[in-house]
Design a protein around this motif. Structure first.
Motif, short mmCIF file in Angstrom:
data_model
loop_
_atom_site.label_atom_id
_atom_site.label_comp_id
_atom_site.label_asym_id
_atom_site.label_seq_id
_atom_site.Cartn_x
_atom_site.Cartn_y
_atom_site.Cartn_z
N LEU A 129 -59.79 -84.57 -25.20
CA LEU A 129 -61.23 -84.73 -25.35
C LEU A 129 -61.93 -83.98 -24.24
O LEU A 129 -61.32 -83.51 -23.29
CB LEU A 129 -61.64 -86.20 -25.33
N ALA A 130 -63.23 -83.88 -24.36
CA ALA A 130 -64.08 -83.29 -23.31
C ALA A 130 -65.18 -84.29 -23.00
O ALA A 130 -65.58 -85.08 -23.87
CB ALA A 130 -64.67 -81.97 -23.78
N ASP A 131 -65.64 -84.27 -21.76
CA ASP A 131 -66.75 -85.14 -21.41
C ASP A 131 -67.63 -84.48 -20.37
O ASP A 131 -67.26 -83.49 -19.75
CB ASP A 131 -66.29 -86.53 -20.95
N LEU A 132 -68.82 -85.02 -20.23
CA LEU A 132 -69.79 -84.55 -19.26
C LEU A 132 -69.66 -85.44 -18.03
O LEU A 132 -69.89 -86.65 -18.10
CB LEU A 132 -71.21 -84.64 -19.83
N TYR A 133 -69.29 -84.84 -16.91
CA TYR A 133 -69.11 -85.59 -15.67
C TYR A 133 -70.46 -85.94 -15.06
O TYR A 133 -70.64 -87.03 -14.55
CB TYR A 133 -68.25 -84.78 -14.71
N GLY A 134 -71.42 -85.00 -15.12
CA GLY A 134 -72.75 -85.27 -14.58
C GLY A 134 -73.55 -84.00 -14.39
O GLY A 134 -73.01 -82.90 -14.48
N CYS A 135 -74.84 -84.16 -14.14
CA CYS A 135 -75.75 -83.03 -13.93
C CYS A 135 -76.57 -83.28 -12.67
O CYS A 135 -76.80 -84.42 -12.28
CB CYS A 135 -76.70 -82.87 -15.11
N SER A 136 -77.02 -82.18 -12.05
CA SER A 136 -77.78 -82.28 -10.81
C SER A 136 -78.70 -81.08 -10.67
O SER A 136 -78.45 -80.02 -11.24
CB SER A 136 -76.82 -82.32 -9.62
N LEU A 137 -79.76 -81.27 -9.91
CA LEU A 137 -80.65 -80.16 -9.57
C LEU A 137 -80.20 -79.44 -8.30
O LEU A 137 -80.76 -78.43 -7.93
CB LEU A 137 -82.09 -80.65 -9.40
N THR A 138 -79.17 -79.96 -7.64
CA THR A 138 -78.62 -79.32 -6.45
C THR A 138 -77.57 -78.32 -6.90
O THR A 138 -76.41 -78.65 -7.14
CB THR A 138 -77.99 -80.37 -5.52
N VAL A 139 -78.00 -77.07 -7.05
CA VAL A 139 -77.13 -76.01 -7.57
C VAL A 139 -76.41 -75.35 -6.40
O VAL A 139 -77.06 -74.89 -5.45
CB VAL A 139 -77.95 -74.97 -8.35
N PRO A 140 -75.07 -75.28 -6.46
CA PRO A 140 -74.35 -74.58 -5.39
C PRO A 140 -74.73 -73.11 -5.34
O PRO A 140 -74.98 -72.48 -6.36
CB PRO A 140 -72.87 -74.74 -5.79
N GLU A 141 -74.77 -72.57 -4.13
CA GLU A 141 -75.21 -71.19 -3.93
C GLU A 141 -74.32 -70.19 -4.69
O GLU A 141 -74.81 -69.19 -5.22
CB GLU A 141 -75.20 -70.86 -2.45
N TYR A 142 -73.02 -70.46 -4.79
CA TYR A 142 -72.12 -69.51 -5.45
C TYR A 142 -72.41 -69.37 -6.95
O TYR A 142 -72.02 -68.38 -7.56
CB TYR A 142 -70.65 -69.86 -5.21
N LEU A 143 -73.10 -70.33 -7.54
CA LEU A 143 -73.46 -70.19 -8.96
C LEU A 143 -74.69 -69.32 -9.18
O LEU A 143 -74.90 -68.81 -10.27
CB LEU A 143 -73.70 -71.57 -9.58
#
Length: 146
Positions: A129-143
């Motif tokens: 299966l696949a799942d969503l671990y979570g979302c955030s507005l704190t985006v890592p710089e490498y992305l």
């Protein structure tokens, strides 16, 4: 006229406790007041963090197991401020529940409050299966590096 003082009203010894001042009871009252205030602040903070709506919210819409080493995932991501980029972490898990793959997905800034995102997760073992671990507005710089 007599100048004799009135008789004193002394309490009999041993019958009543000695007057030791009110310091211990005052210290206890101040301590209990501070404890109640600290407890109230703690409960208010817990309620705020637990029950406020998040700035970004993701929902796993669907997933499709494509092969023994890949699962395709579809997410719906809603942000209060769509002009801010966000990041979501999706993962795949095997049938026994162990994590077999993980991916961070950048949701770029846009004019839409809700985005439909499709991505794939490469797995190290056959996915269950696949799942969503979570979302955030704190985006890592490498992305966000170009």
């Amino acid at each position: 006229m007599s100048t004799t003082p009135p008789p004193s009203r002394a309490l009999p010894e041993g019958r009543y406790p000695e007057d030791r001042g009110r310091t211990p009871s005052r210290v206890l009252a101040v301590t209990l007041t501070l404890l109640v205030i600290a407890l109230g602040i703690g409960i208010a903070y817990l309620g705020y963090t637990k029950f406020t709506t998040p700035d970004v919210d993701g929902t796993l819409v669907s997933f499709e197991i494509v092969s023994d080493d890949r699962v395709d995932v579809r997410l719906s991501v809603t942000r209060d401020d769509p002009s801010e980029p966000a990041v979501c972490i999706v993962r795949s898990r095997s049938r026994d529940g162990s994590e077999t793959g993980r991916r961070e997905v950048l949701i770029p800034a846009s004019s839409n409050g809700t985005e439909d995102i499709r991505t794939e997760v490469i797995t190290s073992a056959p996915p269950g299966l696949a799942d969503l671990y979570g979302c955030s507005l704190t985006v890592p710089e490498y992305l966000t590096r170009g």
